[in-house]
Scaffold this active site. Sequence first.
Site, PDB file in Angstrom:
ATOM      1  N   CYS A  12       0.805  -1.236   0.000  1.00  0.00           N
ATOM      2  CA  CYS A  12       0.000   0.000   0.000  1.00  0.00           C
ATOM      3  C   CYS A  12       0.833   1.279   0.000  1.00  0.00           C
ATOM      4  CB  CYS A  12      -0.935  -0.005   1.199  1.00  0.00           C
ATOM      5  SG  CYS A  12      -2.009  -1.466   1.247  1.00  0.00           S
ATOM      6  N   HIS A 147      -2.349   7.774   6.555  1.00  0.00           N
ATOM      7  CA  HIS A 147      -2.649   6.506   5.892  1.00  0.00           C
ATOM      8  C   HIS A 147      -4.081   6.105   6.247  1.00  0.00           C
ATOM      9  CE1 HIS A 147      -1.733   2.849   3.789  1.00  0.00           C
ATOM     10  NE2 HIS A 147      -1.927   2.099   4.850  1.00  0.00           N
ATOM     11  N   HIS A 187      -9.783   2.569   0.082  1.00  0.00           N
ATOM     12  CA  HIS A 187      -8.341   2.315   0.154  1.00  0.00           C
ATOM     13  C   HIS A 187      -7.885   1.816  -1.211  1.00  0.00           C
ATOM     14  CE1 HIS A 187      -4.439   1.221   1.231  1.00  0.00           C
ATOM     15  NE2 HIS A 187      -4.647   0.384   2.237  1.00  0.00           N
TER      16      HIS A 187
END
Length: 254
Positions: A12, A147, A187
Amino acid sequence: LQGPAVAIDTACSSSLVAIHLACQGLWSGEIEMALAGGVSIQCTPKLYTDENKAGMLSPTGRCHTFDDRADGFVPGEAVGAVVLKRLKDAVSDGDHIYGVIIGSGINQDGTTNGMTAPSISSQERLECQVYDTFGINPEQIQMVEAHGTGTRLGDPIEYQALSRAFRRYTDKKEFCAIGSIKSNIGHTQMAAGISGVIKILLSLKNRQIPPSLHFRTGNSNIQFKDSPFFVNTKLIDWKVEPGAKRRAAISSFG
């Protein structure tokens, strides 16, 4: 275009690591320009089903970043890239400049209890290393793009690491807006970092900070009171003191 072409896979954090490596190439003089970013497309159900088996996805279908209802993330799709040049070259070439990257850094957690339980000390160490290396005073940062995946464990770790890092330089409280684009578009995983960068660049352009959605009651594992941050839940004007610059920080973990 004849410079290095590099594929980055750090899960990620991939697109921010790509931007960091591109910046290193520019700082060292190895390259004159870079295209950096990330792509994340759910073209098969495999990643979705694997993440669901691991208990990482939100059964409610929302990213409740920093909220007490945090129960996992929602996968999203994105494609994004930026053109990077040394500032003096961009100015002399008459380019449109959306923002300036002051500094960046990467590190590795070391031993932890797993991917969903990152290290507070490693995150704090990296953030302070970037601030010290590039002469950045966090007191002059007005926006943090976290994040912020919307997990009960990961969110408090990130919030606490940021708070500890900021407190090394300033005692100011609740002066910096914090949020995550994951609450808005999901996400986007390998493109999560570049999605956040584009959010920051558009915020700079419009001099406004957009809301982080689905925040109602703060995560009970986060000490919000007297921290340097406030979760931004509405569109606000990005105001700065006379002579000050608009500055933002972004984190991405993988």
